[in-house]
Design an enzyme around this catalytic site. Sequence first.
Site, PDB file in Angstrom:
ATOM      1  N   ARG A 539       1.118  -1.454   0.355  1.00  0.00           N
ATOM      2  CA  ARG A 539      -0.237  -0.071   0.094  1.00  0.00           C
ATOM      3  C   ARG A 539       1.119   1.247   0.409  1.00  0.00           C
ATOM      4  O   ARG A 539       1.997   1.191   0.320  1.00  0.00           O
ATOM      5  CB  ARG A 539      -0.639  -0.035   1.130  1.00  0.00           C
ATOM      6  CG  ARG A 539      -1.807  -0.865   1.275  1.00  0.00           C
ATOM      7  CD  ARG A 539      -2.256  -0.585   2.998  1.00  0.00           C
ATOM      8  NE  ARG A 539      -3.195  -1.997   3.511  1.00  0.00           N
ATOM      9  CZ  ARG A 539      -4.311  -2.151   3.201  1.00  0.00           C
ATOM     10  NH1 ARG A 539      -4.658  -0.805   2.403  1.00  0.00           N
ATOM     11  NH2 ARG A 539      -4.374  -2.900   4.062  1.00  0.00           N
ATOM     12  N   SER A 602       8.369  -4.865   6.059  1.00  0.00           N
ATOM     13  CA  SER A 602       7.806  -5.773   7.023  1.00  0.00           C
ATOM     14  C   SER A 602       9.560  -7.320   6.744  1.00  0.00           C
ATOM     15  O   SER A 602       8.742  -8.257   6.174  1.00  0.00           O
ATOM     16  CB  SER A 602       6.931  -6.062   7.059  1.00  0.00           C
ATOM     17  OG  SER A 602       5.954  -5.324   6.947  1.00  0.00           O
ATOM     18  N   ASP A 656       6.458  -3.594  10.537  1.00  0.00           N
ATOM     19  CA  ASP A 656       4.989  -4.063  10.371  1.00  0.00           C
ATOM     20  C   ASP A 656       4.831  -4.328  12.291  1.00  0.00           C
ATOM     21  O   ASP A 656       3.758  -2.955  12.713  1.00  0.00           O
ATOM     22  CB  ASP A 656       4.842  -4.400   9.708  1.00  0.00           C
ATOM     23  CG  ASP A 656       5.001  -6.009   9.937  1.00  0.00           C
ATOM     24  OD1 ASP A 656       6.137  -6.530  10.478  1.00  0.00           O
ATOM     25  OD2 ASP A 656       4.513  -7.230   9.122  1.00  0.00           O
TER      26      ASP A 656
HETATM   27  C1  BG6 Z   1      -1.563  -5.047   7.777  1.00  0.00           C
HETATM   28  C2  BG6 Z   1      -0.502  -4.406   8.134  1.00  0.00           C
HETATM   29  O1  BG6 Z   1      -2.225  -5.015   7.866  1.00  0.00           O
HETATM   30  O2  BG6 Z   1      -1.222  -6.528   8.835  1.00  0.00           O
HETATM   31  C3  BG6 Z   1       1.496  -5.200   7.483  1.00  0.00           C
HETATM   32  O3  BG6 Z   1      -0.337  -2.281   7.398  1.00  0.00           O
HETATM   33  C4  BG6 Z   1       1.281  -5.605   8.080  1.00  0.00           C
HETATM   34  O4  BG6 Z   1       2.348  -3.645   7.438  1.00  0.00           O
HETATM   35  C5  BG6 Z   1      -0.100  -6.669   6.922  1.00  0.00           C
HETATM   36  O5  BG6 Z   1       2.200  -6.302   7.540  1.00  0.00           O
HETATM   37  C6  BG6 Z   1       0.735  -8.138   8.152  1.00  0.00           C
HETATM   38  O6  BG6 Z   1      -0.392  -9.262   7.629  1.00  0.00           O
HETATM   39  P1  BG6 Z   1      -0.842 -10.186   7.160  1.00  0.00           P
HETATM   40  O7  BG6 Z   1      -1.484 -11.331   6.703  1.00  0.00           O
HETATM   41  O8  BG6 Z   1      -1.235  -9.215   5.541  1.00  0.00           O
HETATM   42  O9  BG6 Z   1       1.036 -10.606   6.447  1.00  0.00           O
HETATM   43  C1  GLC Z   2       8.047 -11.992   8.485  1.00  0.00           C
HETATM   44  C2  GLC Z   2       9.375 -10.708   8.880  1.00  0.00           C
HETATM   45  C3  GLC Z   2       9.323  -9.724   9.595  1.00  0.00           C
HETATM   46  C4  GLC Z   2       7.946  -9.851   9.819  1.00  0.00           C
HETATM   47  C5  GLC Z   2       7.400  -9.941   9.914  1.00  0.00           C
HETATM   48  C6  GLC Z   2       5.544  -9.983   9.914  1.00  0.00           C
HETATM   49  O1  GLC Z   2       8.718 -12.818  10.106  1.00  0.00           O
HETATM   50  O2  GLC Z   2      10.667 -11.396   8.424  1.00  0.00           O
HETATM   51  O3  GLC Z   2      10.318  -9.112   9.518  1.00  0.00           O
HETATM   52  O4  GLC Z   2       7.392  -8.458  10.547  1.00  0.00           O
HETATM   53  O5  GLC Z   2       7.395 -11.311   8.959  1.00  0.00           O
HETATM   54  O6  GLC Z   2       5.018  -9.433   8.423  1.00  0.00           O
END
Ligand code: BG6
Ligand code: GLC
Length: 917
Positions: A539, A602, A656
């Site tokens: 995003r 992340s 994240d």
């Molecule tokens: C989102 C966050 O809501 O959730 C992200 O904005 C995050 O930063 C993500 O990485 C994690 O959840 P998923 O299931 O999308 O990996």
């Molecule tokens: C993976 C990444 C970590 C992140 C997580 C959740 O473990 O290494 O940085 O926070 O995924 O998205």
Amino acid sequence: MFAVHLLAFYFTKLKEDQIKKVDRFLYHMRLSDETLLDIMARFQVEMEKGLGKDTNPTASVKMLPTFVRAIPDGSENGEFLSLDLGGSKFRVLKVQVSEEGKRNVQMESQFYPMPNEIIRGNGSELFDYVADCLADFMKTKDLQHKKLPLGFTFSFPCKQTKLEEGVLLSWTKKFKARGVQDTDVVSRLTRAMKKHKDLDVDILALVNDTVGTMMTCAYDDPYCEVGVIIGTGTNACYMEDMSNIDLVEGDEGRMCINTEWGAFGDDGALEDIRTEFDRELDLGSLNPGKQLFEKMISGLYLGELVRLILLKMAKAGLLFGGVKSSALHTKGKIETQHVAAMEKYKEGLGNTREILVDLGLEPSEADCIAVQHVCTIVSFRSANLCAAALAAILTRLRENKKLARLRTTVGMDGTLYKIHPQYPKRLHKVVRRLVPNCDVRFLLSESGSTKGAAMVTAVASRVQAQRKQIDEVLALFQLTREQLVGVQHKMRTELEYGLKRKTQALATVKMLPTYVCGMPDGTEKGKFLALDLGGTNFRVLLVKIRSGRRSVRMYNKIFAIPLEIMQGTGEELFDHIVQCIADFLDYMGLKGARLPLGFTFSFPCRQMSIDKGTLIGWTKGFKATDCEGEDVVDMLREAIKRRNEFDLDIVAVVNDTVGTMMTCGYEDPNCEIGLIAGTGSNMCYMEELRNIELVDGDEGKMCINTEWGGFGDNGCIDDIRTQYDKEVDEGSLNPGKQRYEKMTSGMYLGEIVRQILIDLTKQGLLFRGQISERLRTRGIFETKFLSQIESDRLALLQVRRILQQLGLDSTCEDSIVVKEVCGAVSRRAAQLCGAGLAAIVEKRREDQGLEHLKITVGVDGTLYKLHPHFSRVLQETVRALAPQSDVAFMLSEDGSGKGAALITAVAKRTQQSRKEN
Ligand code: BG6
Ligand code: GLC
Ligand code: BG6
Ligand code: GLC
């Protein structure tokens, strides 16, 4: 010569007169074909009613599902015990079924008496008695030390929800033991058997005698799909299409339905057919008002009907010169065997005389003729009624199969059918007349219903063995409390390692300082851009923060990152990101604005300040080249330069978890932990600066991105990793890495499930042993499918539909197993995640020297949000493993972009004040 003729004439005349007399008297019992067709139609309606979910509760014909799904296919084998209870005789048997090329069944049996005190006594005594007989049988046959599966033929209406269970709906026929109705007869008998220490028997199947009969006959004739008993009681079963059985989930294949047709008419549907004799008989029976159809047909009642008729005729002066004996007044004095004997072709009249004399009567020739005819009318009516109901079943079978002509076999048993000289012939003839478009073969079951019951048991025992194999696999995923505590302790050790200078380099849990040192305080303000990369969606956001009122407005756009970019070169990846930013600015009409930007990235980054982050290694689905070991902020800046269209002020790079913690912390200042249970799995928390050896300073706190996904990479949790976890790891982009993440996060759970399903299929336990191309395809079980499959509200059929959409052609049984597998895998994930979280919570509590800690965890991630049970199990585990802490969970509604913007706001302010100084 003349005298002989005269005698013959006299006799014929006498016979005619008597027959006319009886016919007149019993005209109501003689049913025309028209009436029979009408009864047949009524029974068709009853069947429909019994099968319907809404109509079943009030239906008199119960149409009970039996959970017998297929007729024998010849592959059955093994040694079984069998009980046959509810017919005229009680038997215990041993049945040996062997394949050996040809079908071969050997039986040894023993009859045991079933005294009236037991039949009508206390229910527990009845089952004790049955168990005693079984124990005696095992002793005489020297079977005591064998563990044998048992098939229980129990010939009464039972409501079944599975094969090895049956709740008695009501006693019928001669039985009326107290306290059995509404209980499960299988567990009753199991309990009684437990009293014999040397009895080791497993009741695997409960079958009605009709079902046993059908299966017995089907073993020899695969066309057999109906079973009929005309004995002490009467009843029929047949193979119904699953799609027509509302009461059982699934629509594939067929299931045997025990119609319990004996109760036809209990709602008044046959009042126009019933006679005064039927009513009188009913009133004197053990179950008045019940089994009204049975009482017009079966062996237990025929003799009594005849007696009541004779008595009435005698009273009316139509028989025995009006003289009645006391025996004729006595209930039960005429039995079915008498009726059969009186109707014998040649000896019939002689038998009749003898029987009547035995009843203390002095019958004339005319009386004997009349009585014989009474018997004929009563037994003929019985055959007619059976024929009408059977014709309805045959028609239903033909229509289910959409055939113009049906060829089928009906398995038959029961003493009335077997010993009555004319009964079978009459029945067959009427059936063929009522359903001319069916070619019916009637096959007498020579060996009773037990052979069939053994077949059902054989299949059940195969299913049981398979179930055991499935359970063994699932057991690998069931962690004990000790194991979870073990995980918690190991996690704790790893957390400490990661914080210490000496051990840090080798630590699997990296404990990365984030340079985020405080929670938002509400004074943040301004307009920020945010990027959110690394979760399910990429995003770009615009975040407007207004101070004072803690109000944040966000605008965002989701962009796709194609696989070839995720796994292409670093330059391509960052160019793509910048392209998306450009699109977003354009879309928002912000072209040329130089906004401060917070970059949620992340992946594990080593940071020396808030705006620098060196990627340690890709995780999850990313693998772009030339990024590892590089500063991702620099890479982004260079990509912006390459584009040379706009400039951005990259102020902060945040994980994240940290963004999530901040998002929630804006609402709840007690939020000092951030958790992601999504594509990946990770956690961050506020640590005392003095504990962070890699960062100078002792005052205050700093957020640590634990990167706990790497927990176990040194093998410390290999004791709980299964072969499936290892397979998933080996097939991943980063083998050997992120072992804990691979057991707990959305990107891998489906893969674990897939590996288990492949293994179960290889073992022949699923998908008919066929591993399809789809099942070989990586990534088919996304989190959203797991979540749907495990939803409690979902019916089995819907699960099956999801599997079918995934290209997995599953039966209903398959769907049950798949759902269980998903459940075991996701439950373990939630528990492991909970154990990790408990470790951090306890650490925080101890570090602060608190008896009791109150803390909030900010959570995000599709697994946590979408899965129906994950969050609950996670929370339960934390509560169980960190009982001294009060942990609240707060779902991040706005994603981590908001938190990233807040961090950027703080960082920007610090930057500015540093500049000003
Ligand atoms: C989102 C966050 O809501 O959730 C992200 O904005 C995050 O930063 C993500 O990485 C994690 O959840 P998923 O299931 O999308 O990996
Ligand atoms: C993976 C990444 C970590 C992140 C997580 C959740 O473990 O290494 O940085 O926070 O995924 O998205
Ligand atoms: C026997 C079967 O042959 O017939 C029993 O083995 C069944 O299971 C019985 O109940 C029915 O006939 P009757 O006449 O004994 O009630
Ligand atoms: C009674 C029972 C039924 C059984 C039949 C024949 O009708 O209710 O279950 O099949 O007798 O024995």
